[in-house]
Enzyme design. Structure first.
Site, PDB file in Angstrom:
ATOM      1  N   PHE A 198      15.393  85.080  87.038  1.00 51.43           N
ATOM      2  CA  PHE A 198      16.799  85.152  87.472  1.00 51.43           C
ATOM      3  C   PHE A 198      17.484  86.432  87.012  1.00 51.43           C
ATOM      4  CE2 PHE A 198      17.561  83.792  83.121  1.00 51.43           C
ATOM      5  CZ  PHE A 198      18.734  84.479  82.814  1.00 51.43           C
ATOM      6  N   SER A 245       9.339  83.877  81.793  1.00 49.69           N
ATOM      7  CA  SER A 245       9.126  83.530  80.382  1.00 49.69           C
ATOM      8  C   SER A 245       7.623  83.414  80.079  1.00 49.69           C
ATOM      9  CB  SER A 245       9.834  82.218  80.073  1.00 49.69           C
ATOM     10  OG  SER A 245       9.349  81.210  80.924  1.00 49.69           O
ATOM     11  N   CYS A 256      15.077  91.479  79.469  1.00 49.37           N
ATOM     12  CA  CYS A 256      13.820  91.408  78.720  1.00 49.37           C
ATOM     13  C   CYS A 256      13.680  92.627  77.807  1.00 49.37           C
ATOM     14  CB  CYS A 256      12.638  91.330  79.664  1.00 49.37           C
ATOM     15  SG  CYS A 256      12.419  92.830  80.594  1.00 49.37           S
TER      16      CYS A 256
HETATM   17  P1  NAD Z   1      11.314  81.418  84.009  1.00 51.92           P
HETATM   18  O1  NAD Z   1       9.966  81.592  83.428  1.00 51.92           O
HETATM   19  O2  NAD Z   1      12.060  80.169  83.730  1.00 51.92           O
HETATM   20  O3  NAD Z   1      11.238  81.516  85.618  1.00 51.92           O
HETATM   21  C1  NAD Z   1      10.609  82.589  86.258  1.00 51.92           C
HETATM   22  C2  NAD Z   1      10.090  82.123  87.610  1.00 51.92           C
HETATM   23  O4  NAD Z   1       9.113  81.107  87.407  1.00 51.92           O
HETATM   24  C3  NAD Z   1      11.161  81.532  88.516  1.00 51.92           C
HETATM   25  O5  NAD Z   1      10.944  81.986  89.821  1.00 51.92           O
HETATM   26  C4  NAD Z   1      10.938  80.038  88.390  1.00 51.92           C
HETATM   27  O6  NAD Z   1      11.304  79.332  89.555  1.00 51.92           O
HETATM   28  C5  NAD Z   1       9.451  79.941  88.141  1.00 51.92           C
HETATM   29  N1  NAD Z   1       9.101  78.763  87.328  1.00 51.92           N
HETATM   30  C6  NAD Z   1       9.851  78.170  86.382  1.00 51.92           C
HETATM   31  N2  NAD Z   1       9.197  77.137  85.838  1.00 51.92           N
HETATM   32  C7  NAD Z   1       7.994  77.067  86.460  1.00 51.92           C
HETATM   33  C8  NAD Z   1       6.860  76.216  86.317  1.00 51.92           C
HETATM   34  N3  NAD Z   1       6.842  75.202  85.437  1.00 51.92           N
HETATM   35  N4  NAD Z   1       5.805  76.435  87.096  1.00 51.92           N
HETATM   36  C9  NAD Z   1       5.803  77.443  87.989  1.00 51.92           C
HETATM   37  N5  NAD Z   1       6.847  78.284  88.157  1.00 51.92           N
HETATM   38  C10 NAD Z   1       7.930  78.110  87.398  1.00 51.92           C
HETATM   39  O7  NAD Z   1      12.151  82.714  83.580  1.00 51.92           O
HETATM   40  P2  NAD Z   1      13.688  83.017  83.813  1.00 51.92           P
HETATM   41  O8  NAD Z   1      14.510  82.143  82.934  1.00 51.92           O
HETATM   42  O9  NAD Z   1      13.996  83.067  85.250  1.00 51.92           O
HETATM   43  O10 NAD Z   1      13.763  84.533  83.281  1.00 51.92           O
HETATM   44  C11 NAD Z   1      13.942  84.866  81.933  1.00 51.92           C
HETATM   45  C12 NAD Z   1      12.624  85.202  81.268  1.00 51.92           C
HETATM   46  O11 NAD Z   1      11.990  86.266  81.974  1.00 51.92           O
HETATM   47  C13 NAD Z   1      12.789  85.714  79.851  1.00 51.92           C
HETATM   48  O12 NAD Z   1      11.766  85.152  79.056  1.00 51.92           O
HETATM   49  C14 NAD Z   1      12.604  87.219  79.978  1.00 51.92           C
HETATM   50  O13 NAD Z   1      12.166  87.865  78.814  1.00 51.92           O
HETATM   51  C15 NAD Z   1      11.569  87.283  81.047  1.00 51.92           C
HETATM   52  N6  NAD Z   1      11.554  88.583  81.699  1.00 51.92           N
HETATM   53  C16 NAD Z   1      10.495  89.406  81.425  1.00 51.92           C
HETATM   54  C17 NAD Z   1      10.442  90.658  81.985  1.00 51.92           C
HETATM   55  C18 NAD Z   1       9.279  91.564  81.705  1.00 51.92           C
HETATM   56  O14 NAD Z   1       9.116  92.539  82.425  1.00 51.92           O
HETATM   57  N7  NAD Z   1       8.466  91.286  80.716  1.00 51.92           N
HETATM   58  C19 NAD Z   1      11.457  91.072  82.844  1.00 51.92           C
HETATM   59  C20 NAD Z   1      12.518  90.194  83.113  1.00 51.92           C
HETATM   60  C21 NAD Z   1      12.551  88.946  82.540  1.00 51.92           C
END
Ligand code: NAD
Length: 499
Positions: A149, A226, A281
């Site tokens: 998000f 995440s 992130c």
């Molecule tokens: P999230 O992991 O909750 O969701 C990311 C995506 O995964 C979404 O599209 C979501 O619908 C999907 N998802 C969620 N739960 C799932 C499941 N159980 N099975 C399959 N798909 C699932 O992450 P978020 O809250 O949207 O974003 C924040 C996180 O992203 C933070 O941990 C941040 O550090 C990380 N992030 C990392 C980077 C990087 O480049 N390393 C960049 C941006 C954000």
């Protein structure tokens, strides 16, 4: 209430699964839209459409594919205000920050215009008698990406622009929290000349992600989000034989040496710790001053700066430093972790727990928090809080400070503030973290370098954007050719040197 859709085969399509998710305006706390959550059957149908469209797109010459990117850049600039407004309304970040989100994606699209150069193969003339050898980079076919998000414009573009310019079809499964901008981007790509079915947006949750992971037509999966989900997607995608790259969470440390310019360091920490409500992130969430005297000076400079921060809705314009966090659940989780920090003995120097904004009492606003005297064993140190909470861990030496960052399970970004070249150089060389800033708090590489962390912040081999993206979204084929004049009479039975 606004009903959002999927974007499939060049059209907005209402979902047929019967499952929907609420999309909030985080500033007011109101549900402003509903987004459909795709079923496995809907995902599979989009994959079939992509598979049918991809061969023709893959056969378009790279220069023409690059021209779609050129036009797309123009359209992004044309619609910048509209995109930023939609982004802020669903995400909560300020409009200047939302424009930055679009801009950092746009820069990767600009880089993709170099596709004809990047996709050039290699050629060896006369590798043997009458024998030439050449290698070429070919698209994978149908590729997919799952995005978080916190950068609903930038991260989708980091994935789909290189995938598509390399000749692939791409299915985007954006975050269900802020799906409007990804849908707008897909429309703009078609306005730029992209054929139908090459970029599709399928909204959803775990069910649609699993459908992508299990569909044998999908050749590659990109994920940003995440760490627990990254690890899950990497495992399931790889075991299904796909090429997978997953980028996970972070806990970025900034080391402040005694010789650092303390005003600069404090300004940098406030921007990097609290900007976008800490939902980046690459946010700095841990400050590591070296020596108690440095720590005292730093805290003294930080507190008034943090207390001056203006928290508010994006509609308040440039007045606001950061907006609300994305959901009520995110807010509750941040508050829970702050309580844990207090219970476990950290000193809460700036307490944002009672923050409330008149007229926006139902919004997901979180006041800024600053902890001092945090230790390695505390939950607020070990966990990614993803909110406006900065923890200070006092180190007694440079070795202790670098050791802290090296021992942490995450390895996305880090920074050191110092005037000493030897220390900075040693830090950059020894640290086991993917992106390093020297007097730069958020060292996000530009489009023509690559972006990626180490340790539990990444699963997979290649980074995002830059030259790695062209490798990730293509596979190499090597051709050895010999024409009749180079053929000897009789067959050859041995695997031998070409002479
Ligand atoms: P999230 O992991 O909750 O969701 C990311 C995506 O995964 C979404 O599209 C979501 O619908 C999907 N998802 C969620 N739960 C799932 C499941 N159980 N099975 C399959 N798909 C699932 O992450 P978020 O809250 O949207 O974003 C924040 C996180 O992203 C933070 O941990 C941040 O550090 C990380 N992030 C990392 C980077 C990087 O480049 N390393 C960049 C941006 C954000």
């Amino acid at each position: 209430m606004q009903q959002l859709s999927h974007y499939v085969n060049g059209a907005h399509v209402t979902g047929s699964s019967g499952r929907m998710a609420d999309v909030f305006n985080p500033a007011t706390g109101e549900v402003q839209a509903q987004v459909p959550l795709a079923s496995k059957a809907e995902v599979d149908a989009a994959v079939e459409i992509a598979a049918a469209a991809q061969p023709a797109w893959g056969a378009v010459n790279p220069q023409r594919r690059a021209r779609v990117m050129m036009k797309f850049v123009d359209l992004l600039n044309r619609d910048m205000d509209k995109l930023a407004e939609a982004l802020s309304r669903e995400h909560g970040k300020t409009v200047p920050d939302a424009k930055g989100d679009v801009q950092r994606g746009l820069e990767v699209v600009e880089y993709c215009i170099a596709a004809p150069q990047m996709l050039k193969g290699e050629f060896t003339d006369s590798a043997g008698p009458g024998i030439d050898m050449y290698s070429m980079r070919q698209p994978l076919g149908v590729t997919a990406g799952i995005t978080p998000f916190n950068f609903p414009a930038m991260i989708p573009m980091w994935m789909f622009a290189p995938a598509i310019v390399c000749g692939n079809a791409f299915i985007l499964k954006p975050s269900e929290r802020d799906p409007s901008v990804p849908l707008m981007l897909a429309e703009l790509m078609e306005e730029a000349g992209l054929p139908k079915g090459i970029l599709q947006v399928v909204n959803g949750d775990k069910e649609s992600v699993d459908a992508l992971l299990d569909n044998p037509i999908v050749q590659s999966i990109g994920f940003v989000g995440s760490t627990p989900i990254a690890e899950y997607i990497y495992g399931r995608g790889c075991s299904n034989g796909k090429r997978v790259q997953c980028f996970g969470g972070a806990k970025n440390h900034m080391i402040i040496m005694p010789d650092a310019d303390m005003d600069q360091a404090a300004d940098a920490l406030v921007g990097a710790g609290y900007g976008a409500a800490g939902e980046r992130c690459m946010a700095i969430s841990v400050a590591v001053p070296v020596g108690d005297e440095t720590a005292d000076r730093l805290i003294e400079k930080l507190v008034p700066r943090i207390e001056k921060l203006k928290v508010g809705p994006y509609t308040a314009g440039d007045e606001v430093d950061y907006g609300p966090v994305v959901t009520a659940a995110a807010k509750a989780n941040i508050h829970r972790l702050v309580e844990t920090g207090v219970e476990q003995g950290a000193e809460l120097v700036v307490d944002g727990r009672n923050f409330s904004l008149q007229g926006y009492e139902d919004g997901f606003f979180v006041g800024p928090h600053l902890f001092d005297k945090v230790t390695k064993d505390m939950d607020i140190y070990k966990t990614e809080i993803f909110g406006p909470v900065l923890s200070t861990v006092r180190a007694q030496s440079y070795e202790e400070a670098i050791g802290l960052a090296m021992d942490h399970e995450y390895g996305n970004g880090t920074a050191i503030f110092t005037r000493d070249g030897d220390t900075a150089r040693d830090f950059a060389n020894r640290i086991n973290i993917g992106m390093v800033g020297i007097n730069v708090p958020i060292p996000v590489p530009l489009a023509y370098h690559t972006f990626g962390g180490w340790k539990k912040s990444v699963f997979g081999d290649l980074n995002q954007h830059g030259p790695d993206a062209f490798k990730f979204y293509t596979r190499t084929k090597t051709v050895t050719s010999r024409w009749p004049s180079g053929l000897k009479e009789g067959g050859e039975f041995h695997f031998k040197q070409m002479d």
